[in-house]
Enzyme design. Structure first.
Site, PDB file in Angstrom:
ATOM      1  N   ILE A  22       0.825  -1.203   0.000  1.00  0.00           N
ATOM      2  CA  ILE A  22       0.000   0.000   0.000  1.00  0.00           C
ATOM      3  C   ILE A  22       0.860   1.254   0.000  1.00  0.00           C
ATOM      4  CG2 ILE A  22      -1.622   1.353   1.390  1.00  0.00           C
ATOM      5  CD1 ILE A  22      -2.901  -1.301   2.262  1.00  0.00           C
ATOM      6  N   ARG A  42      12.091   0.732   7.362  1.00  0.00           N
ATOM      7  CA  ARG A  42      13.225   0.194   8.126  1.00  0.00           C
ATOM      8  C   ARG A  42      14.303  -0.402   7.241  1.00  0.00           C
ATOM      9  NH1 ARG A  42      10.705  -3.931  12.282  1.00  0.00           N
ATOM     10  NH2 ARG A  42       9.555  -4.473  10.385  1.00  0.00           N
ATOM     11  N   ASP A  70      13.054   3.554  12.133  1.00  0.00           N
ATOM     12  CA  ASP A  70      12.145   2.687  12.884  1.00  0.00           C
ATOM     13  C   ASP A  70      11.082   3.596  13.491  1.00  0.00           C
ATOM     14  OD1 ASP A  70      10.803   1.104  14.710  1.00  0.00           O
ATOM     15  OD2 ASP A  70      12.604   0.334  15.685  1.00  0.00           O
ATOM     16  N   VAL A  71       9.836   3.471  13.037  1.00  0.00           N
ATOM     17  CA  VAL A  71       8.795   4.402  13.487  1.00  0.00           C
ATOM     18  C   VAL A  71       8.471   4.270  14.961  1.00  0.00           C
ATOM     19  CG1 VAL A  71       7.736   4.585  11.195  1.00  0.00           C
ATOM     20  CG2 VAL A  71       6.877   2.862  12.823  1.00  0.00           C
ATOM     21  N   ASN A  97       1.473   4.997   7.086  1.00  0.00           N
ATOM     22  CA  ASN A  97       1.072   3.704   6.549  1.00  0.00           C
ATOM     23  C   ASN A  97       1.784   2.530   7.218  1.00  0.00           C
ATOM     24  OD1 ASN A  97       0.098   1.781   4.346  1.00  0.00           O
ATOM     25  ND2 ASN A  97       2.323   1.692   4.068  1.00  0.00           N
ATOM     26  N   TYR A 162      -3.882  -6.036  17.571  1.00  0.00           N
ATOM     27  CA  TYR A 162      -3.929  -5.262  16.333  1.00  0.00           C
ATOM     28  C   TYR A 162      -5.199  -4.412  16.288  1.00  0.00           C
ATOM     29  CZ  TYR A 162      -4.038  -4.403  11.253  1.00  0.00           C
ATOM     30  OH  TYR A 162      -4.097  -3.832  10.005  1.00  0.00           O
ATOM     31  N   LYS A 166      -5.369  -0.313  16.102  1.00  0.00           N
ATOM     32  CA  LYS A 166      -6.003   0.394  14.991  1.00  0.00           C
ATOM     33  C   LYS A 166      -7.203   1.212  15.459  1.00  0.00           C
ATOM     34  CE  LYS A 166      -3.354  -0.750  11.515  1.00  0.00           C
ATOM     35  NZ  LYS A 166      -2.522   0.270  10.838  1.00  0.00           N
ATOM     36  N   THR A 197      -1.564  -7.600   0.102  1.00  0.00           N
ATOM     37  CA  THR A 197      -0.287  -7.115   0.629  1.00  0.00           C
ATOM     38  C   THR A 197       0.422  -8.255   1.345  1.00  0.00           C
ATOM     39  OG1 THR A 197      -1.229  -6.491   2.766  1.00  0.00           O
ATOM     40  CG2 THR A 197      -1.250  -4.805   1.027  1.00  0.00           C
TER      41      THR A 197
END
Length: 267
Positions: A22, A42, A70-71, A97, A162, A166, A197
């Site tokens: 994506i 990354r 690295d977010v 994203n 998860y 989200k 994906t």
């Protein structure tokens, strides 16, 4: 290209998780609209490969670069945004994203897994947004689009961490949209259903290994959640993100838009 195709000319867009799937599709869409685009991820090798592939989409007025980060790490994010800004100017379009999904029954969800899902999906969005927002506020213009998930709108079994992360992304989206509503900055989320994906490919592999179903049966099981009976394509998500980034989307903020073939009826 026509003027309408260069609607983001002069804007610098940063896309996290931009090396594949994506994120790469979003980058391609924003490049086509004339933006200068920075891919953040990354894996430097993956980013470099994507830059080579997407370089043909760069318009005469755009540019494409990449930075590694690295977010989940505040210092890494800050360094990456400084490098990106030095190359392409202040970030006025941010697409959060980067994400990760892992399934486990709730009673087998370890604290480590729980924290990792929050760190990558929610804290990463928080850190990148904090890095980008000051320049947007100074410019009096900005677009923040968070790639959430239908898991942020409804519940799914076996992915509680998860889902929680989200849902948090959507809550953050709505709260920040109110803070920035009169400052020229919009904040929205797009919520893909099962999309073609790496995450879905991993889910298919997990179903196959744990249930003995074939790959085709596993893919059909995931696609069956979508009333259109198909997996969403990355380009479909990218088109939704691209629309929210347009100057003409100035009155759209605080929204969580499903891209899921009717799986979720938000209202």
């Amino acid at each position: 290209m026509t003027a309408s195709k260069l609607s983001l000319q002069g804007r610098h867009a940063l896309v996290t998780g931009g090396g594949r799937g994506i994120g790469a599709a979003i980058a391609q869409r924003l490049l086509a609209d004339g933006a200068r685009v920075t891919l953040l991820g990354r894996d430097a090798a993956t980013l470099d490969a994507t830059v080579r592939v997407l370089s043909t989409a760069v318009t005469d007025h755009g540019m494409l670069t990449a930075v590694s980060a690295d977010v989940t790490d505040a210092e890494s994010v800050a360094n990456a945004f400084r490098a990106a800004t030095a190359k392409a100017g202040p970030v006025t379009l941010l697409v959060n994203n980067a994400g990760q999904a892992h399934s486990a029954p709730f009673v087998k969800t370890s604290l480590e897994l729980w924290q990792r899902m929050l760190d990558v999906n929610l804290t990463g969005t928080f850190l990148c947004t904090q890095a980008a927002l000051p320049d947007m506020l100074e410019a009096g213009w900005g677009r923040i689009v968070n790639v959430a998930s239908t898991a942020g709108l409804i519940g799914y079994g076996y992915v509680s961490a998860y889902c929680a992360a989200k849902h948090g992304v959507i809550g953050l989206t709505r709260a920040l949209a109110l803070e920035t509503a009169d400052k020229g900055v919009t904040v929205n989320a797009v919520c893909p259903g099962y999309t073609e994906t790496d995450i879905v490919r991993d889910a298919v592999a997990n179903i196959v290994s744990k249930t003995g179903r074939t790959e085709a049966q596993a893919r059909a099981e995931l696609a069956a959640r979508n009333p259109q009976r198909k997996l969403v394509q990355p380009e479909e998500v990218a088109d939704a993100v691209g629309w929210l980034c347009q100057p003409s989307a100035a009155s759209i903020t605080g929204q969580a838009i499903p891209v899921a073939g009717g799986e979720v009826m938000a209202g």
